[in-house]
Enzyme design. Sequence first.
Site, PDB file in Angstrom:
ATOM      1  N   GLU A 148      33.799  34.204  34.854  1.00  0.00           N
ATOM      2  CA  GLU A 148      35.063  33.491  34.861  1.00  0.00           C
ATOM      3  C   GLU A 148      34.789  32.007  34.662  1.00  0.00           C
ATOM      4  O   GLU A 148      33.916  31.460  35.334  1.00  0.00           O
ATOM      5  CB  GLU A 148      35.829  33.691  36.167  1.00  0.00           C
ATOM      6  CG  GLU A 148      37.254  33.177  36.050  1.00  0.00           C
ATOM      7  CD  GLU A 148      38.113  33.425  37.304  1.00  0.00           C
ATOM      8  OE1 GLU A 148      37.547  33.651  38.385  1.00  0.00           O
ATOM      9  OE2 GLU A 148      39.342  33.377  37.173  1.00  0.00           O
ATOM     10  N   GLY A 184      31.713  29.420  44.620  1.00  0.00           N
ATOM     11  CA  GLY A 184      31.561  29.858  46.001  1.00  0.00           C
ATOM     12  C   GLY A 184      31.416  31.360  46.034  1.00  0.00           C
ATOM     13  O   GLY A 184      30.531  31.913  46.672  1.00  0.00           O
ATOM     14  N   GLU A 224      35.236  37.270  42.257  1.00  0.00           N
ATOM     15  CA  GLU A 224      35.855  38.560  42.567  1.00  0.00           C
ATOM     16  C   GLU A 224      35.647  39.622  41.497  1.00  0.00           C
ATOM     17  O   GLU A 224      36.581  40.358  41.172  1.00  0.00           O
ATOM     18  CB  GLU A 224      37.358  38.343  42.768  1.00  0.00           C
ATOM     19  CG  GLU A 224      38.148  37.946  41.500  1.00  0.00           C
ATOM     20  CD  GLU A 224      38.225  36.455  41.233  1.00  0.00           C
ATOM     21  OE1 GLU A 224      37.365  35.723  41.755  1.00  0.00           O
ATOM     22  OE2 GLU A 224      39.123  36.029  40.509  1.00  0.00           O
ATOM     23  N   GLU A 252      38.524  36.837  48.283  1.00  0.00           N
ATOM     24  CA  GLU A 252      37.948  37.612  47.174  1.00  0.00           C
ATOM     25  C   GLU A 252      38.477  39.045  47.167  1.00  0.00           C
ATOM     26  O   GLU A 252      38.739  39.617  46.111  1.00  0.00           O
ATOM     27  CB  GLU A 252      36.422  37.620  47.273  1.00  0.00           C
ATOM     28  CG  GLU A 252      35.778  36.244  47.197  1.00  0.00           C
ATOM     29  CD  GLU A 252      36.185  35.472  45.957  1.00  0.00           C
ATOM     30  OE1 GLU A 252      36.379  36.084  44.893  1.00  0.00           O
ATOM     31  OE2 GLU A 252      36.320  34.239  46.058  1.00  0.00           O
ATOM     32  N   GLU A 299      44.933  32.614  41.927  1.00  0.00           N
ATOM     33  CA  GLU A 299      44.285  31.838  42.989  1.00  0.00           C
ATOM     34  C   GLU A 299      45.245  31.493  44.125  1.00  0.00           C
ATOM     35  O   GLU A 299      44.863  31.501  45.292  1.00  0.00           O
ATOM     36  CB  GLU A 299      43.649  30.575  42.406  1.00  0.00           C
ATOM     37  CG  GLU A 299      42.553  30.877  41.385  1.00  0.00           C
ATOM     38  CD  GLU A 299      41.430  31.754  41.940  1.00  0.00           C
ATOM     39  OE1 GLU A 299      41.356  31.926  43.158  1.00  0.00           O
ATOM     40  OE2 GLU A 299      40.639  32.276  41.129  1.00  0.00           O
TER      41      GLU A 299
END
Length: 864
Positions: A142, A276, A279, A313, A335
């Site tokens: 992504e 971080g 998903e 996630e 998001e």
Amino acid sequence: MIRGAAFLLCMLALSMAASAERLPTSVLPDHYDLKFDIDLAHAQFKGETGVDVHVIQATPAITLNALEMTITSATISANGRTQTATVTMNPEAQTATLRVPQPVPAGKARIVIAYHAALNENLRGLYLSRANSRSYAVTQFESTDARRAFPCFDEPSFKATYAVTVTADRGDIAISNGRIVSDKPGPGAGQHTMVFTNTAKMSTYLVAIALGDFQCVEGSADDTPIRICATPDKKPLTGLALEFAEYILDFLNRYHTIKYPFGKLDVVAVPDFAAGAMENAGAIFYRETDLLADSHSASLATRKTVFGVLAHEMAHMWFGDLVTMQWWDDIWLNEGFATWMATRPAAAFNKAWHIALDEADENQTAINLDSLKSTHPLHVSVATPGEIEGAFDRISYEKGASVVRMVEAYVGDEAFRKGVNAHLEKHQYANATSEDFMGAVAAVSGKPVDRVMATFVLQPGVPLVSIANACTNGQSSVSLTQKRFFLDPGAAGSNERWQIPVCLKTAGTPANCVLFTEEKQTFPAGMTCSPWVFANAGGKGYYRTAYTPDAIKALARDAESALEAPERFSLVSDEWALVRAGRDTVANYLDLVSGFGNEPMADVLAAVTGRLGFINEYLTTPANQPAFQTFVRRLLTPAYESVGFDRKADDSEDRRTLRRTLIATLGDITRDSTIATGARQAVDAALKGTAPLDPILAGALINIAASGGDASLFDAFLAASNKATSPEEHYRYLYALASFEQPALVERALEYARSSELRSQDTSLYLSQFFGIRANRERAWAFTKAHWPELGPKITISLGDVNLVTALASFCTPESRDDIAAFFKAHPLPAAGRTLQQTIERINNCVETKQRQQTPLAGWLSAR
Ligand SMILES: [Zn+2]
């Protein structure tokens, strides 16, 4: 996704000035067969991609995305005939065009492409990672990096199924979206080949592979197998994540009418990871620090982070993976929703976590950014990879979540849940837009959610609601006025109008929620007259409030007894914003917070003391700083004396957290010498292993000790960071190196940013720590500029540039502003372009606040 530490986002940044374009929609992928033969020792891989496509219109050429790979052969087969294609790579557009002599007829066709590529070290695409003298290969796709690993139709609306096969050395195992269905030796000596189950229909950016020496702990929830995986040395740190993941999956299965859609869930901590967490469907990949923790010593903050990131996630499995935004202009749908949903299971899991306060904090984060002229609407036009990356910001995450939360409160939890499920059922395994979602909640709730949301999704900025209360015939009424709120007092007016669910309350009457749609409207507010009407009951409104001076004084008096903690949080935050906007003075703010010395909730107190830190640093003069520090000491000392320096056996987490806020504030603002001495003694004892620090207090004590620390303490921190067994402890000591203030130690700490011991993924966040320390800020910026050719490539990994540029907003002079602007003009950062504008705007606001508020501050202090 979740960003690296500073940001809770899952993402990766591109540093290239690419202008990739949209693919034509005349050829649609249906299924991919992806074969990877990965050679970790030589940092390269060979790939073969077969794609079953549907050709809408006969064509002699098919264009798909491909980047940084060498294609060795390509064929297109249709109607029983296979043609060899000539391949034209266009690195600028990030595409490959396959051309065949005879047009491919409309209908089904199959493309087969063989290629090879390097395992890069830029943490994107299929990349190389190292730990414990072993190599790993990991994907992070992504937003637009699947095209670096395999040729594909790399846009979110081109959903397809994937059959993944990985060939690798026998000692390495692969984890992918599906389960392993076969694992056989060969084809080469010392190799084995793992075949995974076909995936569900999904977007390219969700395909995932992690290869290397991983070990997993196993559990399950609702019959779905769950594994938490890490490098072997970190396996002991996976227990907390497994416990949380099981709880969260069970919670999400109960919230949704569609059960977890991807069969199994693997969660993998990767040694080098830019975002971080990410998903990937059924295979969430993670930066170690956000997943791994020592279940005995983890701090409250770390527990909440591990839980919160997992919940974010896992929420994406529905919002993002099952139903995906049509295009990146609606990334907020992914998001914002994952961020909003993350707090649902957290609030249910542990009431003592006070999740409503975290949500109020999230609202403020979004509103602060959205008050800048350089903000953007939730729905944001994006085209290039750089623009797409830039959209993964606090507007998409925190504003998205805040607006969703406000609407949830407006329609009610149950109606909202039904709307969410109707939306998911309608668009499962497909794509949807903002309008689709708003329509679904409007239809189920019968309330004009579509009209309300449209004003918050399509318009930039945040409304300021001004409140004037009146008393007529013994009853309260309130007149509300709305206009766009700008932090910049000089900003030109703007004509946005919002449809705002506003919840009103007075002392002794329950909240009454109204829909405020006009520029000015009057509403009844209660059966009795009240000196104040609070206009953000529950603290969930996405707007700022402005009260009359009399109402503010009355609220200050009653806040602790009449307002809930999230309401107090929003009240002090709004008042400070009005000071920054030049509407109120710092004297108004200090009047309000003078009543907060006994605030019982640490997060609310921290909202107060954070602004006191700003006043101390930027608004006081050498002449009146002692008087200001005396004020802070008097305000906080009674509470500090009540909780004390040392932990007591029966202390609750709330009390320990309050102690942390008090010690950190007194240690920083008043430089209290007994606190400094106490901190050093406690840290020395912890380093010697004689008495561990309270995990909640540890970060504060370590930073206070560092600011007055000497070379021996510096050495001890470096050693403690290197031998730490948990990421939390590692980063606690590592980042505290930036807090040492002795000049020679500042140099050593900065030089460490250049050493090979610091992982590239950490460079940006490590340097960002220095900009928060007033004594070290200037030197750190000079150092960063001087070593930019070396540091820049590391800083631009994964939104690191965004984090760094955000941290530079702590400067507060016209000279530093101009210097920062000039430097990045000469060294542009594609993903941080908007962030740079925001940083410049924030520095301008700081400069202006200083000019405007120094005199009122001096007056307020001398009148005391
Ligand atoms: Zn996310």
